[in-house]
Design an enzyme around this catalytic site. Structure first.
Site, short mmCIF file in Angstrom:
data_model
loop_
_atom_site.label_atom_id
_atom_site.label_comp_id
_atom_site.label_asym_id
_atom_site.label_seq_id
_atom_site.Cartn_x
_atom_site.Cartn_y
_atom_site.Cartn_z
N ASP A 53 0.82 -1.20 0.00
CA ASP A 53 0.00 0.00 0.00
C ASP A 53 0.86 1.25 0.00
O ASP A 53 2.08 1.20 0.15
CB ASP A 53 -0.91 0.00 1.23
N TYR A 112 5.37 -9.01 6.98
CA TYR A 112 5.31 -7.58 7.27
C TYR A 112 5.86 -7.32 8.67
O TYR A 112 5.63 -8.11 9.59
CB TYR A 112 3.86 -7.08 7.23
#
Length: 212
Positions: A53, A112
């Site tokens: 993102d 992540y």
């Protein structure tokens, strides 16, 4: 036709995420522009293992692309990095792979790391790289709550409204919350994620850390 696998590092702050967007700078566009330069200006499609993102950084994003012009492997990374400047994107490694190899479909793990700085003072060195939360967070409570979402679940609650995945079922292999002084790190591993899934999970864990 040669297919190359590349491992990429980038600072996501100047980009509107990985995926190509009309009128907005993205990591995919920067890599494709560089790859096109070493392909005698013939257009190149760069496909990533995942789509990060806006503002998300990467230390080991994997991608692949095809060149119609033969190039020696030893020059691929250096040539791409030359044409990527001054964008904050670096190709760390390149290797030639089979014509049917896919960064997306051959990926076995995606991870992540979300960094939180838990202090009242403003950020300096970590500004733009971490989330500052001034109120004290209970990292142990966050870690206990995180363990509840390990495994296969319907993650509709943690799915962005614009998520394009066909279904909300995902399997999280690992999620840990650890404190290091004023810092907290949330590490999440899975084979695939929904759009903004990690962002939403971390936001919920912070609420747990605040006592909610």
């Amino acid at each position: 036709m040669q297919r190359f696998k590349i491992t990429v590092e980038y600072d996501g702050r100047p980009f509107f995420g990985w995926q190509r967007q009309d009128g907005q700078p993205t990591v995919q566009q920067a890599l494709e522009a560089a790859a096109t330069k070493i392909n005698d200006d013939a257009p190149v499609l760069v496909q990533g293992a995942g789509r990060t993102d806006r503002g998300v950084h990467a230390t080991g994003q994997v991608a692949h692309f095809d060149l119609s012009t033969t190039r020696p492997l030893r020059k691929i990374a250096d040539a791409l990095n030359f044409h990527l400047r001054p964008d904050p994107v670096s190709v760390l490694a390149a290797e030639e792979v089979a014509p049917d190899w896919s960064a997306r479909f051959n990926a076995t793990l995606r991870a992540y790391r979300y960094v939180i700085i838990n202090r009242r003072a403003d950020l300096t060195v970590d500004k733009g790289l971490a989330w500052r939360i001034p109120s004290r967070l209970d990292a142990s409570a966050m870690d206990r709550a995180a363990k509840a979402v390990i495994g296969q679940h319907d993650f509709s609650t943690f799915r962005d409204a614009e998520c394009q995945a066909q279904h909300p079922i995902r399997t999280l292999d690992k999620i840990d919350v650890a404190r290091y002084g004023d810092g907290l790190e949330v590490t999440v591993e899975a084979r695939s994620f929904l759009h903004r899934q990690v962002h939403s999970i971390v936001g919920s864990l912070v609420e747990v850390g605040r006592g909610a």
